[in-house]
Design an enzyme around this catalytic site. Structure first.
Site, PDB file in Angstrom:
ATOM      1  N   SER A  18       1.131  -1.397  -0.053  1.00 35.15           N
ATOM      2  CA  SER A  18      -0.349  -0.090   0.071  1.00 35.15           C
ATOM      3  C   SER A  18       0.530   1.180  -0.061  1.00 35.15           C
ATOM      4  CB  SER A  18      -0.922  -0.393   1.093  1.00 35.15           C
ATOM      5  OG  SER A  18      -2.209   0.751   1.514  1.00 35.15           O
ATOM      6  N   HIS A  45      -2.835  -1.856  -3.026  1.00 31.47           N
ATOM      7  CA  HIS A  45      -3.953   0.090  -2.731  1.00 31.47           C
ATOM      8  C   HIS A  45      -3.532   0.491  -3.871  1.00 31.47           C
ATOM      9  CE1 HIS A  45      -5.031  -1.369   1.494  1.00 31.47           C
ATOM     10  NE2 HIS A  45      -5.205  -2.517   0.860  1.00 31.47           N
ATOM     11  N   ASP A 138      -4.541  -4.451   6.816  1.00 31.93           N
ATOM     12  CA  ASP A 138      -4.672  -4.921   5.738  1.00 31.93           C
ATOM     13  C   ASP A 138      -3.859  -5.809   4.352  1.00 31.93           C
ATOM     14  OD1 ASP A 138      -6.615  -5.685   3.517  1.00 31.93           O
ATOM     15  OD2 ASP A 138      -6.053  -4.663   2.383  1.00 31.93           O
TER      16      ASP A 138
END
Lengths: 198, 275
Positions: A18, A45, A138
Site C-alpha cells: 500500500s 491499494h 490490510d
C-alpha cells in the site's frame, strides 16, 4: 546451495502493498528475470475510481508485462497479474481468478487480505506471500492464513518501509519466515527462479 | 466461528437449500460464496455451518434474509462513467437508428442504482418515454429497495462524482430530495420500469430485448453457470442487440462467444450477430 535454501515446491507468489510500496514494487519488477517462472499476483491499494494508468505506470519498469486479469481467467506460469481497481481479486480452486465487488475490507477494494486468503486456500503450502510497506493493517490476516496453511511468508524490513504499519501488523499477528529489504527480496526471487531452471 | 468452512460444508448447505427452497447455489464461484456464508455465520452468530443449515431447514422465513445477505448488493450510480458515456453517445443512438423504441433488461439489478442511472441518462437524451425497461433480481427485498429509489445520503457523494465524470447535463441533486439522511430519487424516473423477481440460475427466457446489462453479476458464478446464463441472454436478445457485462468480465471464454462480436472491449459491450 543459495543463501535462502528455498525449495521449488511453490506454484505462485502473492505480493501485497500500500502506501510507500510503489517504489519497492517497481524495483522488484525491474529486477526480475524476463522469463521468471512462477505467476506473481499483485494486490496493491490504488485509487478506487481510476481504472487506467496504474498498470501502465508499473509496466514502464517491469521486466515482465503486467496484466489485470479478467474474471475466471486461468492463472498461467510466467505471468504477473495486478488486482484491478474497485474489485477484490480472488484465487479460485482450479487455478483461475474470480473477481468480486463485495463490501470493502479494511477500507480497501481490492483488499490484500482477500487475495492472500483465497490464494492460501487454493495453493496451501505451495504459496509464497510477500507484504510490503503500507499504512493500514490490510494483509496481516492474509499473511497469517498463508502461514497457517504451510506457505512461506516474507515481510519487508519495517525500518526500510516508508510506512511500516502494514508489515508491523503482520509481524505481530503471525510468525513470518523472512524479514527482508527490497534488495534481499529481489535476491530471494532470483534464487527461487534458479531452482526452477536447474 | 473459529473453524474454517470446508467445501463439504458448502455442498451440504447448497443441497439443503436446493431441496427445500429450489434455489441452486451449487454453481456459484466458491471463493466468494464461501466468504458470503462465513459473513452470515458471523452476522447471526451461528456456532457452525450446521447451525445455519438447521435454521434454514426449520425456519423458512429466514431463507429470505439469507438470500439478501448471501448475494452481493454493493453498487453505485454511474459506476465506470466512461461506460455510461459510451451508452449515451454510441450504443443508444445506434439502436434508435433502426427502431422507434428501445427495450432494456437490467439483469441482477440489486438496489437499482444502475436502473436509475439509465433512467437519468435516457431522460437527459429526451428518450425516456421511448424506453421499455425491465429490472430483475433474485431478491425481492432488494427489489423493493430499488423501487423506492431511496439510498443513504452518504452514498450520494460517490454517485455525484461518477455523474460528473459521466458528464451529465445537470447536477445529480436535481434528481433527488434529501430526507432524514436519505436521498430519495425522483419517482417519475422509474414510473414505467417493471421491477420483477427473476433468478438467472433457473434461466427462464421471458422476453426479448435490444440491450441487456448484467454488470458484475456473473462474477459470482462459476464458468459452467456463466455459460448457461450467457446462452439464456443470447436467446433473450434480438439479433444485433447488445449485451454488456462488467469491465473485467469477458465473453471470450464462453461457449457461444462466436455468436457475438466485440463492440467495445474496454467497456465490455458485445453485439449479437448470429441466432
Amino acid at each position: 546451495m543459495g543463501r535462502f535454501n528455498v525449495s521449488n515446491q511453490y506454484k505462485a507468489i502473492v505480493i501485497g502493498g500500500s502506501a510507500g510500496s510503489f517504489q519497492g514494487i517497481s524495483r522488484i519488477l525491474s529486477a526480475l528475470p524476463t522469463d521468471f517462472e512462477l505467476p506473481i499476483i499483485l494486490c496493491l491499494h490504488r485509487l478506487k475510481h481510476v481504472r487506467n494508468g496504474f498498470v501502465e505506470a508499473l509496466n514502464i519498469k517491469s521486466a515482465v508485462l503486467l496484466e489485470e486479469p479478467e474474471d475466471k481467467e486461468n492463472i498461467k506460469k510466467g505471468k504477473i497479474y495486478l488486482a484491478p481497481s474497485n474489485y477484490h481479486l480472488c484465487v479460485e480452486l482450479g487455478n483461475t481468478f474470480a473477481l468480486s465487488t463485495e463490501e470493502m475490507v479494511n477500507n480497501s477494494r481490492p483488499s490484500i487480505d482477500i487475495t492472500l486468503e483465497t490464494a492460501a486456500y487454493t495453493y496451501r503450502n505451495r504459496l509464497i506471500g510477500i507484504l510490503l510497506s503500507g499504512a493500514n493493517k490490510d494483509g496481516a490476516w492474509g499473511m497469517k492464513k498463508i502461514k497457517d496453511r504451510g506457505g512461506l511468508t516474507i515481510v519487508q524490513e519495517p525500518s526500510e518501509c516508508m510506512i511500516d504499519t502494514m508489515p508491523a501488523a503482520a509481524l505481530s499477528l503471525t510468525p513470518v519466515d523472512y524479514v527482508l529489504t527490497i534488495g534481499d527480496i529481489i535476491e530471494f526471487l532470483k534464487e527461487l527462479d534458479r531452482k526452477y531452471k536447474q | 466461528m473459529q473453524q474454517e468452512i470446508e467445501i463439504v460444508d458448502l455442498r451440504r448447505l447448497t443441497e439443503v437449500i436446493k431441496n427445500k427452497y429450489n434455489y441452486d447455489f451449487s454453481n456459484y464461484a466458491m471463493s466468494s460464496f464461501k466468504r458470503r456464508v462465513q459473513r452470515i455465520i458471523e452476522l447471526y452468530k451461528f456456532a457452525s455451518v450446521d447451525a445455519l443449515i438447521r435454521k434454514l431447514s426449520e425456519e423458512p422465513p429466514f431463507f429470505r434474509e439469507f438470500l439478501s445477505e448471501v448475494t452481493v448488493n454493493v453498487t453505485e450510480m454511474f459506476r465506470d462513467p466512461s461506460f455510461w458515456r459510451e451508452i449515451r453517445d454510441h450504443i443508444l443512438p445506434n439502436i434508435l437508428l433502426n427502431h422507434s423504441s428501445v427495450s432494456i433488461w437490467h439483469a441482477g439489478c440489486s438496489s437499482g442504482e444502475e436502473v436509475f442511472s439509465m433512467a437519468i441518462l435516457l431522460k437527459e437524451m429526451g428518450i425516456l418515454d421511448k424506453a421499455k425497461i425491465v429490472a430483475t433480481d433474485i431478491d425481492v427485498d432488494v427489489l423493493q429497495k430499488a423501487r423506492s429509489g431511496t439510498y443513504p445520503l452518504k452514498n450520494m457523494d460517490i454517485n455525484q462524482k461518477n455523474y460528473v465524470r459521466f458528464q451529465g447535463n445537470q447536477s445529480l441533486d436535481r434528481y433527488y430530495r434529501e430526507e432524514n439522511g436519505k436521498a430519495i430519487l425522483d419517482k417519475s424516473l422509474v414510473e414505467g420500469i417493471s421491477f420483477r423477481e427473476h433468478n438467472l440460475v433457473s434461466s427462464a427466457v421471458f422476453s426479448k430485448f435490444d440491450l441487456i446489462l448484467c454488470r458484475n453479476v456473473m462474477i459470482y458464478f462459476n464458468q459452467n453457470l456463466q455459460n448457461t446464463v450467457l446462452k439464456m441472454f443470447h436467446e433473450s436478445l434480438f439479433k444485433y442487440g447488445y449485451l454488456i457485462v462488467g469491465s473485467k468480465e469477458s465473453l471470450i471464454w464462453c461457449e457461444i462467444a462466436n455468436k457475438f462480436i466485440v463492440v467495445n472491449n474496454e467497456e465490455k459491450i458485445y453485439k449479437k450477430i448470429k441466432d
